[in-house]
Motif scaffolding. Sequence first.
Motif, short mmCIF file in Angstrom:
data_model
loop_
_atom_site.label_atom_id
_atom_site.label_comp_id
_atom_site.label_asym_id
_atom_site.label_seq_id
_atom_site.Cartn_x
_atom_site.Cartn_y
_atom_site.Cartn_z
N GLY A 1 4.06 -0.65 4.67
CA GLY A 1 3.63 0.04 3.46
C GLY A 1 4.71 0.97 2.97
O GLY A 1 5.80 1.08 3.56
N LEU A 2 4.40 1.67 1.88
CA LEU A 2 5.31 2.66 1.33
C LEU A 2 4.66 4.01 1.55
O LEU A 2 4.01 4.58 0.67
CB LEU A 2 5.54 2.37 -0.16
N PHE A 3 4.80 4.53 2.77
CA PHE A 3 4.11 5.73 3.21
C PHE A 3 5.10 6.80 3.64
O PHE A 3 6.20 6.49 4.11
CB PHE A 3 3.18 5.42 4.39
N GLY A 4 4.69 8.06 3.51
CA GLY A 4 5.49 9.17 4.01
C GLY A 4 6.11 9.97 2.88
O GLY A 4 5.52 10.14 1.81
N THR A 5 7.32 10.45 3.12
CA THR A 5 8.02 11.29 2.16
C THR A 5 8.91 10.44 1.25
O THR A 5 9.05 9.22 1.44
CB THR A 5 8.90 12.31 2.88
N VAL A 6 9.55 11.09 0.31
CA VAL A 6 10.52 10.39 -0.55
C VAL A 6 11.65 9.80 0.29
O VAL A 6 12.09 8.68 0.05
CB VAL A 6 11.06 11.35 -1.63
N ASP A 7 12.10 10.54 1.30
CA ASP A 7 13.15 10.02 2.18
C ASP A 7 12.69 8.77 2.92
O ASP A 7 13.44 7.78 3.05
CB ASP A 7 13.58 11.08 3.20
N ASP A 8 11.44 8.80 3.41
CA ASP A 8 10.89 7.61 4.07
C ASP A 8 10.85 6.43 3.10
O ASP A 8 11.20 5.31 3.44
CB ASP A 8 9.47 7.89 4.59
N GLY A 9 10.42 6.73 1.88
CA GLY A 9 10.32 5.69 0.87
C GLY A 9 11.67 5.09 0.54
O GLY A 9 11.78 3.86 0.34
N HIS B 1 0.85 -1.18 0.00
CA HIS B 1 0.00 0.00 0.00
C HIS B 1 0.90 1.24 0.00
O HIS B 1 1.85 1.32 0.79
CB HIS B 1 -0.91 0.00 1.23
N THR B 2 0.57 2.20 -0.86
CA THR B 2 1.51 3.28 -1.16
C THR B 2 0.82 4.64 -1.19
O THR B 2 -0.24 4.78 -1.82
CB THR B 2 2.19 3.03 -2.52
N PHE B 3 1.42 5.59 -0.51
CA PHE B 3 1.04 7.00 -0.67
C PHE B 3 2.25 7.84 -0.24
O PHE B 3 2.65 7.82 0.91
CB PHE B 3 -0.18 7.36 0.17
N ILE B 4 2.81 8.55 -1.20
CA ILE B 4 3.99 9.39 -0.95
C ILE B 4 3.59 10.86 -1.10
O ILE B 4 2.82 11.21 -2.01
CB ILE B 4 5.12 9.06 -1.95
N GLY B 5 4.09 11.69 -0.20
CA GLY B 5 3.80 13.12 -0.25
C GLY B 5 5.00 13.94 0.17
O GLY B 5 6.10 13.41 0.37
N THR C 1 -9.87 10.71 -5.79
CA THR C 1 -9.08 10.39 -6.98
C THR C 1 -8.01 11.44 -7.25
O THR C 1 -6.88 11.11 -7.62
CB THR C 1 -9.99 10.24 -8.21
N ASP C 2 -8.35 12.71 -7.06
CA ASP C 2 -7.36 13.77 -7.29
C ASP C 2 -6.18 13.63 -6.35
O ASP C 2 -5.02 13.80 -6.75
CB ASP C 2 -8.01 15.15 -7.13
N ALA C 3 -6.46 13.32 -5.07
CA ALA C 3 -5.36 13.14 -4.10
C ALA C 3 -4.52 11.93 -4.47
O ALA C 3 -3.28 11.97 -4.38
CB ALA C 3 -5.93 12.97 -2.69
N ALA C 4 -5.16 10.83 -4.90
CA ALA C 4 -4.41 9.63 -5.28
C ALA C 4 -3.54 9.89 -6.50
O ALA C 4 -2.38 9.46 -6.56
CB ALA C 4 -5.38 8.49 -5.56
N LEU C 5 -4.07 10.63 -7.48
CA LEU C 5 -3.28 10.95 -8.67
C LEU C 5 -2.12 11.89 -8.33
O LEU C 5 -1.02 11.76 -8.88
CB LEU C 5 -4.17 11.59 -9.74
N ASP C 6 -2.36 12.81 -7.41
CA ASP C 6 -1.28 13.69 -6.98
C ASP C 6 -0.19 12.89 -6.29
O ASP C 6 1.01 13.18 -6.44
CB ASP C 6 -1.82 14.77 -6.05
N GLY C 7 -0.58 11.86 -5.55
CA GLY C 7 0.41 11.00 -4.90
C GLY C 7 1.31 10.29 -5.91
O GLY C 7 2.46 9.99 -5.60
N LEU C 8 0.79 10.04 -7.12
CA LEU C 8 1.62 9.41 -8.13
C LEU C 8 2.80 10.28 -8.53
O LEU C 8 3.88 9.77 -8.87
CB LEU C 8 0.78 9.06 -9.37
N ARG C 9 2.60 11.60 -8.52
CA ARG C 9 3.71 12.51 -8.84
C ARG C 9 4.85 12.31 -7.86
O ARG C 9 6.03 12.26 -8.25
CB ARG C 9 3.25 13.96 -8.80
N HIS C 10 4.51 12.21 -6.59
CA HIS C 10 5.55 12.03 -5.57
C HIS C 10 6.15 10.63 -5.62
O HIS C 10 7.34 10.46 -5.38
CB HIS C 10 4.95 12.33 -4.19
N LEU C 11 5.30 9.64 -5.97
CA LEU C 11 5.83 8.29 -6.15
C LEU C 11 6.83 8.26 -7.30
O LEU C 11 7.87 7.59 -7.22
CB LEU C 11 4.68 7.31 -6.41
#
Length: 346
Positions: free
Chosen positions: A293-301, A227-231, A326-336
Amino acid sequence: MDFGLFYFADDVTTGTDRYRLLLEGARFADTHGFSAVWTPERHFHEFGGLYPNPAVTGAAIAAVTENVAIRAGSVVAPLHHPVRIAEEWAVVDNLSGGRVGVSFAPGWHVVDFALRPESYADRRQVTMDTIDTVRRLWRQEEVELVDGAGESVKLRSYPAPVQPELPTWLTSSGNPETFRQAGELGVGILTHLLGQSLDDLVRKVADYREHYARSHDGTGHVALMLHTFIGEDRGRVREVIHQPFTDYLRSSLGLVLKAAEELMPGIDPESMDPEDIDFLLEISFERYFETGGLFGTVDDGMATLRSLEEIGIDEVACLVDFVPDTDAALDGLRHLDRLKRRWEAQ
């Protein structure tokens, strides 16, 4: 490691845009160097209810992409005749120019077998037999079947696929025997962290590699669903995902309870009061957020990815659709994608 997108959320969306995240996410993956888009098979439940047939969602993805691999994660083999699996995925292989792959699973929900109840008792052996038959059909070999008159006939499936061999995985919820079977078959392994830890995976992946090397060239392929959400901010990520991810866990409560059996042996969901369930879900959320999961910032990831690399994970299949916005999930893809590019640049 490769980065793919994985979809398996509960069906909480309404209206005509229910597949917007799937299709826009697939387009994003296609143009940003992601390896694959995985969709599952799920029946008779809101959890995963958007995805009853991965061949259909795969065909939709094929129509809007040009590069990314299109994979089933998974086809529940005992619910289908192997010829139908070979036919459907050969169509998607042609539509996509040879980009499909299939992970096969024996199934885990007894209710799903309302579609084919005779296969439930021997579902694991049926899965092995189905994989063998589908791979033979994919190679355009004839297989022996029984027709409507009870006569044995040799048949070949159509259309012929683009790829000479079907890229194949075996799905495991953590059973060590499944890892060994995948190695012996010479197929990949698709797994997750529900009910197993990263420490558990170390042994299982090593066992898989050992069994693979005994009979096949190469080292195989291990895909791990996370499960993934990067910000940009860890606290903000936690705030965004806490309620939707908890709701997501609640919708798959049976799987959460299965994962909690070691901590609470003999647990019975019918005997739990709402406060107990809420407590268990909060514990589950904390576990996922911190280590599962793959959560948090790029550094966390990056820290998480280093751990996965040590284990020998070949692909992170990033489950991204548990956030209903959906907008938040798509925005998370940018950070992923930022995380992916930083990983690739090391």
